[in-house]
Design a protein around this motif. Sequence first.
Motif, PDB file in Angstrom:
ATOM      1  N   SER A 146       0.818  -1.200   0.000  1.00  0.00           N
ATOM      2  CA  SER A 146       0.000   0.000   0.000  1.00  0.00           C
ATOM      3  C   SER A 146       0.851   1.248   0.000  1.00  0.00           C
ATOM      4  CB  SER A 146      -0.944  -0.006   1.217  1.00  0.00           C
ATOM      5  OG  SER A 146      -0.198  -0.143   2.390  1.00  0.00           O
ATOM      6  N   LEU A 183      -4.723  -5.186  -5.104  1.00  0.00           N
ATOM      7  CA  LEU A 183      -4.298  -3.793  -4.991  1.00  0.00           C
ATOM      8  C   LEU A 183      -4.468  -3.159  -6.364  1.00  0.00           C
ATOM      9  CD1 LEU A 183      -2.965  -1.540  -3.271  1.00  0.00           C
ATOM     10  CD2 LEU A 183      -0.760  -2.396  -4.102  1.00  0.00           C
ATOM     11  N   PRO A 205      -7.796   1.904 -14.683  1.00  0.00           N
ATOM     12  CA  PRO A 205      -7.285   1.276 -13.465  1.00  0.00           C
ATOM     13  C   PRO A 205      -6.495   0.014 -13.799  1.00  0.00           C
ATOM     14  CG  PRO A 205      -9.629   0.870 -13.683  1.00  0.00           C
ATOM     15  CD  PRO A 205      -9.265   1.873 -14.736  1.00  0.00           C
ATOM     16  N   ARG A 261      -4.432   0.276  -8.764  1.00  0.00           N
ATOM     17  CA  ARG A 261      -4.107   1.672  -9.034  1.00  0.00           C
ATOM     18  C   ARG A 261      -5.256   2.262  -9.810  1.00  0.00           C
ATOM     19  NH1 ARG A 261      -0.303   2.550 -13.820  1.00  0.00           N
ATOM     20  NH2 ARG A 261      -2.362   2.496 -14.792  1.00  0.00           N
ATOM     21  N   PRO A 262      -5.971   3.263  -9.257  1.00  0.00           N
ATOM     22  CA  PRO A 262      -7.179   3.775  -9.929  1.00  0.00           C
ATOM     23  C   PRO A 262      -6.856   4.556 -11.203  1.00  0.00           C
ATOM     24  CG  PRO A 262      -6.678   5.094  -8.002  1.00  0.00           C
ATOM     25  CD  PRO A 262      -5.702   3.942  -7.986  1.00  0.00           C
ATOM     26  N   ARG A 288      -4.811   4.327  -3.255  1.00  0.00           N
ATOM     27  CA  ARG A 288      -5.151   3.230  -4.141  1.00  0.00           C
ATOM     28  C   ARG A 288      -6.375   2.490  -3.587  1.00  0.00           C
ATOM     29  NH1 ARG A 288       0.770   0.665  -5.418  1.00  0.00           N
ATOM     30  NH2 ARG A 288       1.066   0.985  -3.164  1.00  0.00           N
ATOM     31  N   TYR A 331      -3.331   9.398 -11.318  1.00  0.00           N
ATOM     32  CA  TYR A 331      -2.934   8.391 -12.280  1.00  0.00           C
ATOM     33  C   TYR A 331      -3.611   8.675 -13.623  1.00  0.00           C
ATOM     34  CZ  TYR A 331      -1.597   5.856  -8.049  1.00  0.00           C
ATOM     35  OH  TYR A 331      -1.035   5.495  -6.847  1.00  0.00           O
ATOM     36  N   ASP A 375      -3.186   5.247   1.000  1.00  0.00           N
ATOM     37  CA  ASP A 375      -2.204   5.721   0.029  1.00  0.00           C
ATOM     38  C   ASP A 375      -2.820   6.163  -1.298  1.00  0.00           C
ATOM     39  OD1 ASP A 375      -2.885   3.351  -1.205  1.00  0.00           O
ATOM     40  OD2 ASP A 375      -0.872   2.504  -1.218  1.00  0.00           O
ATOM     41  N   GLU A 429       4.106   6.757  -1.125  1.00  0.00           N
ATOM     42  CA  GLU A 429       3.377   7.454  -2.176  1.00  0.00           C
ATOM     43  C   GLU A 429       2.599   8.622  -1.595  1.00  0.00           C
ATOM     44  OE1 GLU A 429       1.122   5.466  -4.957  1.00  0.00           O
ATOM     45  OE2 GLU A 429       2.590   3.919  -5.404  1.00  0.00           O
TER      46      GLU A 429
END
Length: 393
Positions: free
Chosen positions: A56, A390, A70, A392-393, A367, A66, A365, A60
Motif C-alpha cells: 500500500s 491492490l 485502473p 491503481r485507480p 489506491r 494516475y 495511500d 506514495e
Amino acid sequence: MRRLVGVLATATLATTLLSSCSSSDESDGAPDDTVTADAPSTSAPTTGSSGSSGSSGSSESATPTYAGPPKVVGEIATGLAAPWGVAFLPNGNAIVTERDTTKVLEIKGPEHSVDTVGVLSDAVGLGDQGGEAGLLGVAVSPDFASDHLLYFYFSTDHDNRIVKARLAHDRLGPITPILTGIPNGFIHDGGRLAFGPDGYLYASTGETGNSALAQDKSSLGGKILRITTDGKPAPGNPFPGSPIWSYGHRNVQGLAFDDDGRLWASEFGEHTWDELNLIQKGHNYGWPTVEGRGDVAGLTNPKVVWDTETNSPSGLAYLDGHLWLGALAGERLWRVTVDGTTASDPKGYFIGRYGRIRTVVAAPDGRLWVTTSNRDGRGTPRAGDDRILLVRP
C-alpha cells in the motif's frame, strides 16, 4: 431448528432473487437524471496485470494522480474465505471480516501479514448453503486512537445486529451489542457499515426476501440506519425515536461518502435493474413499488441503473471524483464519475478476470483494495482465492 436454517424453505424463491440487484424511484418534482449503464459493449474490459505481491506504499502521495484505466498492481492477501468487510486503522493496518468463518483478521504493515485477532462465535454464516448471512461489515471508530473500538454487523440465529468490541494487543475483546433485532433471513441481510463525516454510524439492512418490510417504518429491514456509537437513534433523524435514515431499499450492499459528505449506496435489484442511489434524509427509494427508476410521487429515482446480469452490486468506495463499485454476478469493477449530485459515465473493468467482486475500499495511500468473493457458495474458486487485489485507480 434455528430460524436462519429454517428459512431454507425459501431457497427456491432465493434462487430467483439471488441474481438480482435494484429498487427505487423518484417523483418529487426533480428532473429524471438517471443514467442507464449499457451492457458489456460500453464497459471496455481492461485486464490489469497482477503482480505476485503488492504494497500500500506509504511512500506514495496520499492523493496520487494516475493516467489511464485502473490497473491491478499486486495482491495484498490470498487464500482468504469470502472476505466481506474491510476498514483501515489509523496506523494503516486493515481489519477484514470473513463472512462464513466469522474470523476477524488484521492485515499488518508493508509485508501485509495476515493475523486472526478474533472469532465472533455468536455470528452464524450460511455460505455453505448459498445464503448471505454471517459476519458482514466492519467500521473503525472515529476515535480509535483513544477508544480502540471496532464495530461489526453480523447475523445470529434469530436476528442481525450491530456490536462493538475493543481491539488491544492484537486481540479483540468481548463484544457489546448496541443494536439488535434487525430482521435476518437466508438472503438480503444488508450488512455494510460506515461512519459519516457527522460522526454517526450508518448501516445498511436488507428486507430478507420479504419486500413488505422495506416500506414498513416500524421494521428495521430494507433501510439505511443512522445511529450513535451506543446504538441510539442519531439526533436529527427524520423519524422521531427511530434509527431509520432512508427506506424502501431491497438490499443495500455498499455505502460511501464523497468529499462533500453526500452518501451514496449500491443496491441489488430483482430481475431487471440494479441501482446506484444518492441517499437523502427521510427519502423513500421505492422498493417494492418500483425496481429501477419510475414516475411515482414520493419515490426517489436512482442515479445510475444497470441490468442485473452485468452488475449485482456490492461494495462501494469514493476516490478522487469517482465511485468504484464491485459487481458480483457481473464480475467486474465499475467506475462512475461523480460531479456534485450527478453520477455518469459508468465503465466496467477486469471483466471476468478475477471472478466475483465483493468489497472496494479506498486505502490511505490513494489506491483501492478490492476483494474477490469466489468462495462464498456462489462463485467458482480459483487458485489463490479469495484474494484482496491492490488496484491503481
